[in-house]
Design a protein around this motif. Structure first.
Motif, PDB file in Angstrom:
ATOM      1  N   LYS B  25       0.810  -1.255   0.006  1.00 22.90           N
ATOM      2  CA  LYS B  25      -0.059  -0.072  -0.034  1.00 22.90           C
ATOM      3  C   LYS B  25       0.867   1.243   0.028  1.00 22.90           C
ATOM      4  N   LYS B  29      -3.561   5.923  -0.096  1.00 20.71           N
ATOM      5  CA  LYS B  29      -3.996   5.127  -1.390  1.00 20.71           C
ATOM      6  C   LYS B  29      -5.109   4.253  -1.002  1.00 20.71           C
ATOM      7  N   SER B  30      -6.141   4.002  -1.741  1.00 20.76           N
ATOM      8  CA  SER B  30      -6.968   2.927  -1.774  1.00 20.76           C
ATOM      9  C   SER B  30      -6.274   1.628  -1.569  1.00 20.76           C
ATOM     10  N   ASN B  38      -9.614   7.248  -8.848  1.00 17.64           N
ATOM     11  CA  ASN B  38      -8.800   7.463  -8.038  1.00 17.64           C
ATOM     12  C   ASN B  38      -9.713   7.763  -6.536  1.00 17.64           C
ATOM     13  N   ASP B  40      -9.138   7.679  -2.459  1.00 18.00           N
ATOM     14  CA  ASP B  40      -7.947   7.993  -1.369  1.00 18.00           C
ATOM     15  C   ASP B  40      -8.437   7.102  -0.112  1.00 18.00           C
TER      16      ASP B  40
END
Lengths: 571, 176
Positions: B25, B29-30, B38, B40
């Motif tokens: 990861k 971020k996802s 996108n 987050d």
């Protein structure tokens, strides 16, 4: 050099070549190999072995990344095949993607194909009804196309032969317009399907609702166990390939049966470019094949060639088989090749609800899908303002219907304890279309496929007769539904293009006269005695029945004739 | 990059929704690989809370435990148009503003009743912006579908039968 050629000739020579491994090609392979002929089956796609090559067959819904749905990218890349009900995450690997095999739509036509061993027999809807003389006699009585060169008595015993091996479930209904066959026990109608059957019987003398007849093993016989198949387990996930062999496919049935004889050679990745006609010998000597991976060309030779490439591809191969004797395609002296293509009109549905029979629901799943209404228009005589008629599917079901309103534990509870909704009923039309010269396929002058073979132009459309028939279907089913007390009746006049019915037929039609047809009553080219066509291309007219059972019977009959003729030295 | 491709292929082969190992990861971020949108980590966590509000844990698992918000994102990423994706992502931001405007707090600081009321207001409103409408419609429908099609529900609550082996067209039920 000449030694090499002689060796190649020897190793590439068979008694019989069958082009295509789908429902009719599989039957040709079975029949030839059982009779002891060394048989080569050519399949343009990859191998798909029973069970081993069914990658999704045992997957649960939650094991699919998109829970069965198509991604937008796949839909956008494949507008044609995405319209097919079976093109979903669980079975899309068995269907041709639009870009892989382009064709020219002079008019909109959704050409749905399965290029792999087994072809579309893996994916078919498995509905199997015999034709009667009301169907074979149609073109002659109603003055369209040309007269079929066969009648029911010519094919009846071959229907029996095919049914016994394939395994067809159904009831003996005693209807002249839909002859009974060699049936395994039929799947039962449910409470509302039975109710509708009674309503229809009481109101109309010539309309019947019967259990759909289908190629499922409701109670297998020894011949089915001998094929390695077992009882249908009511999964109704057939399009993935069945691990039980519960429904008939080339993969589960005819091809392994043919392989067991020791006389079968199956070559996947073999695109047939053309059939080779020898002007001096006055017959076909073999076929020219392009390896779909290496693009290398090889010739294979045989005494007899069966073309079972799928209706339109069979047309394409014949059109592309040009010689001095046949400059316009093999067997095409008449100019009829590629013309009089027809299909089934599936462009209308109707749905409704029923408030009664609330004491019952269904449990498990019905592989037959419910009921079938045989054609009732223009059967015994011409009586309508359109030619021919339609059959109809009819099914009823009750489902747990969720209330999705709100959020939180009450929503969760509603989802988990969703009550049964009312019975929902649904019907779809299966209309006969009239073959016409103006509905045709031809070779593209300029567009070629990845193997240098001309693409197929398809120019097929509905006509006024189809529109009148569709209107009548909606009117009659509305009346029948109203009579049954169904509520919320909703006709759905879809605008689907021809082709999506996946019952394209004709172009290499049978007939008495070489001037107006390509094939004689044995499915043999009038003008080239060692070439036979027994897939959908041979059909002189379409009637309303799902056609595959007729292809099976015609194929077994034609192989029997061909082998006898070979033994007599005529081929 | 190569590694990402390999991981993606493993995910595809596994055929299901899978999580990346946390060591891969990137901060903020996802947690799942998305190709087109996108999202987050904050947004992802908010989606988790919203999905959990739609289908909460009771005596059985709720949306967060079943990772339904990640299924929503997977479907949004693969099965929706650019426009719907943009509307959805903008809808998240509009929702944040809406919540802040009403309560001067973020969604995850609200009581369960407050959270439910926010969503019920979205559901009932006839004047939602196209972004909020798309956002709420997609997350609601997909959370429900993901729930009913989850392994947990299909094996423990409403059992899915892969091999029924039977058909009864006259199955007796109590008439309503």
């Amino acid at each position: 050099m000449s030694n090499i050629n002689i060796n190649a000739l020897k190793t590439n020579t068979y008694d019989a070549i069958v082009i295509g491994s789908g429902i009719s090609g599989g039957w040709a392979a079975k029949e030839f190999t059982e009779k002891g002929l060394k048989t080569l089956v050519l399949e343009r796609g990859r191998d798909v072995q029973h069970i081993k090559d069914y990658p999704t067959t045992n997957m649960f819904p939650y094991e699919f990344a998109h829970r069965g749905e198509l991604t937008l990218a796949i839909k956008n890349e494949n507008p044609i095949v995405s319209r097919c009900y079976a093109f979903k995450e669980d079975a899309m690997h068995f269907m041709v993607k639009d870009k892989e095999h382009p064709y020219v739509q002079e008019k909109p036509f959704d050409w749905i194909r399965g290029y792999q061993v087994g072809g579309k027999s893996l994916l078919w809807a498995r509905q199997t009804q015999r034709w009667s003389d009301f169907d074979f006699d149609g073109p002659k009585r109603d003055n369209f196309a040309v007269d079929w060169p066969i009648r029911y008595q010519d094919i009846a015993s071959w229907y029996s032969y095919a049914e016994k091996f394939a395994g067809i479930s159904g009831n003996s209904d005693g209807l002249a317009e839909l002859p009974d066959g060699e049936f395994l026990p039929g799947y039962p109608l449910n409470a509302v399907e039975d109710y509708f059957k009674e309503i229809v019987k009481n109101k109309y003398s010539n309309r019947h609702v019967i259990s759909a007849r289908c190629a499922h093993l409701s109670k297998p016989n020894q011949v089915h166990y001998d094929q390695g198949r077992g009882k249908c387990q009511n999964r109704v996930l057939c399009q993935r390939g069945c691990p039980f062999g519960g429904y008939f496919s080339s993969n589960a049935s005819t091809l392994p049966w043919a392989a067991k004889t020791g006389h079968l050679t199956l070559k996947p990745f073999s695109v047939v470019e053309s059939v080779i006609y020898d002007d001096a010998k006055g017959k076909v000597t073999g076929v020219r094949v392009i390896d779909s991976n290496t693009k290398e060309t090889t010739e294979y030779y045989a005494k007899v060639v069966f073309i079972n490439a799928g209706a339109l591809n069979t047309n394409l191969i014949l059109l592309n088989s040009k010689s001095k004797r046949f400059p316009n395609g093999l067997g095409n002296d008449s100019g009829v090749l590629g013309k009089y293509v027809a299909f089934h009109n599936y462009s209308a549905r109707i749905s409704a609800e029923y408030d009664g029979k609330k004491d019952f629901a269904t449990d498990g799943r019905n592989p037959a899908g419910g009921g079938y209404i045989p054609r009732f228009r223009n059967v015994f005589k011409q009586e309508m303002n359109f030619k021919r008629g339609y059959a109809a599917g009819f099914g009823a079901g009750r489902y747990h219907e969720t209330d999705n309103a709100g959020v939180g534990s009450s929503l969760k509870n509603n989802l988990l304890k969703a009550p049964l909704g009312p019975w929902r009923v649904d019907s779809h039309m299966m209309g006969e279309t009239i073959p016409k010269e103006s509905n045709f396929v031809s070779l593209s002058d300029d567009k070629k496929d990845s193997w240098g073979i001309p693409q197929l132009n398809i120019s097929v459309d509905y006509d006024e007769n189809d529109a009148l028939m569709k209107k009548d279907y909606i009117e009659q089913l509305t009346e029948m539904f109203t009579e049954a007390g169904f509520k919320n009746i909703k006709p759905n006049i879809e605008s689907q293009s021809p082709g999506l019915d996946i019952h394209e037929m004709g172009g290499v039609r049978m007939g008495h006269d070489p001037k107006t047809s390509l094939l004689n009553k044995w499915n043999q080219l009038h003008t080239c005695s060692n070439v036979f066509v027994t897939d959908g291309a041979c059909m002189t007219s379409t009637s309303t029945q799902n056609p595959s059972l007729t292809y099976m019977a015609l194929t077994a009959r034609a192989v029997d004739y061909a082998v006898k003729a070979m033994n007599r030295g005529e081929i | 990059m190569e590694r990402r491709i390999v991981i993606k292929q493993i995910l595809i082969m596994a055929g299901g929704l899978a999580l990346l190992p946390s060591c891969l990861k990137e901060a903020g971020k996802s947690t799942i690989l998305l190709k087109n949108i996108n999202i987050d980590l904050d947004q992802e966590n908010l989606l988790g809370e919203i999905a959990e509000t739609i289908i909460p844990r009771t005596d059985t698992p709720g949306a967060k435990e079943l990772n339904l918000h990640l299924y929503v994102l997977k479907m949004l990423d693969d099965c929706y148009s650019d426009l719907e994706q943009k509307q959805f992502v903008n809808g998240i931001e509009q929702l944040k503003d809406f919540v802040h405007h009403r309560h001067a707090k973020s969604f995850n600081k609200l009581s369960i009743t407050q959270r439910q009321n926010i969503l019920l207001d979205l559901e009932k409103s006839k004047t939602l912006s196209p972004e909020l409408f798309a956002f709420y419609t997609i997350i609601k429908q997909r959370t429900i579908k993901g729930y009913l099609n989850s392994k947990y529900v299909m094996t423990s609550l409403i059992k899915y039968e892969l091999v029924p082996g039977r058909y009864n067209g006259y199955f007796p039920v109590k008439s309503a």
